[in-house]
Design a protein around this motif. Structure first.
Motif, short mmCIF file in Angstrom:
data_model
loop_
_atom_site.label_atom_id
_atom_site.label_comp_id
_atom_site.label_asym_id
_atom_site.label_seq_id
_atom_site.Cartn_x
_atom_site.Cartn_y
_atom_site.Cartn_z
N ASP A 156 55.05 -13.95 0.76
CA ASP A 156 54.11 -14.71 -0.07
C ASP A 156 52.71 -14.10 0.01
O ASP A 156 52.01 -13.99 -1.01
N GLU A 157 52.30 -13.74 1.21
CA GLU A 157 50.97 -13.15 1.41
C GLU A 157 50.83 -11.83 0.64
O GLU A 157 49.82 -11.60 -0.03
N ILE A 158 51.82 -11.00 0.70
CA ILE A 158 51.80 -9.71 -0.02
C ILE A 158 51.75 -9.94 -1.53
O ILE A 158 50.94 -9.33 -2.24
N VAL A 159 52.60 -10.83 -2.02
CA VAL A 159 52.64 -11.10 -3.47
C VAL A 159 51.31 -11.70 -3.94
O VAL A 159 50.78 -11.30 -4.98
N THR A 160 50.76 -12.63 -3.18
CA THR A 160 49.47 -13.23 -3.55
C THR A 160 48.37 -12.18 -3.59
O THR A 160 47.57 -12.16 -4.53
N GLU A 161 48.33 -11.32 -2.59
CA GLU A 161 47.33 -10.26 -2.58
C GLU A 161 47.50 -9.32 -3.75
O GLU A 161 46.54 -8.95 -4.43
N ALA A 162 48.74 -8.90 -4.01
CA ALA A 162 49.00 -7.98 -5.12
C ALA A 162 48.65 -8.63 -6.47
O ALA A 162 48.06 -7.97 -7.34
#
Length: 143
Positions: free
Chosen positions: A134-140
């Motif tokens: 979730d953190e990676i997707v939100t950042e991207a």
């Protein structure tokens, strides 16, 4: 013994098909989303071990077999990577979590727009990895 093993496999196969997918829209092209995902993953100190050019493959097989264009766009990709610490913790908590490694995030064109997504794992022992995804997707998606 064989019967209980087959029953366990049937239950496992059923559970695998019932997994959720989390999808975030991306304001830009699929190629830009891929660049953003790659940077978000590597920016967290994680190493991408495989990039699957799924859209390209679907375009090629569509042409070869008369199936039409890729249903997820020609630039769709999957990025496979692993967090050695969180991944190891999940496998220590439940050795069957080895089946979930490496993790994967995809970019694609769905309903005319770019999206970024990942599988959502139901197992409680995978919760830290769901949070990481979730953190990676939100950042991207914010790029």
């Amino acid at each position: 013994m064989l019967r209980s093993t087959l029953a366990a496999l049937a239950v496992t196969a059923t559970a695998a098909t019932a997994q959720e997918v989390a999808i975030e829209t991306y304001d830009g092209s699929v190629a830009d989303a891929a660049f953003a995902v790659e940077n978000a993953i590597t920016g967290m100190g994680l190493r991408i071990v495989f990039t699957g050019n799924v859209g390209e493959m679907l375009e090629e097989t569509g042409e070869q077999f008369g199936l039409g264009p890729s249903p997820v766009g020609p630039d769709a990709k999957t990025f496979m990577f692993c967090s050695m610490t969180a991944g190891r913790d999940a496998i220590v908590a439940d050795p069957a979590n080895l089946a979930n490694c490496p993790l994967s995030i995809f970019v694609a064109e769905i309903d005319g727009g770019a999206v970024i997504g990942h599988r959502v794992y139901a197992e409680e022992t995978m919760a830290p990895l769901n949070d990481l995804l979730d953190e990676i997707v939100t950042e991207a998606a914010a790029w």
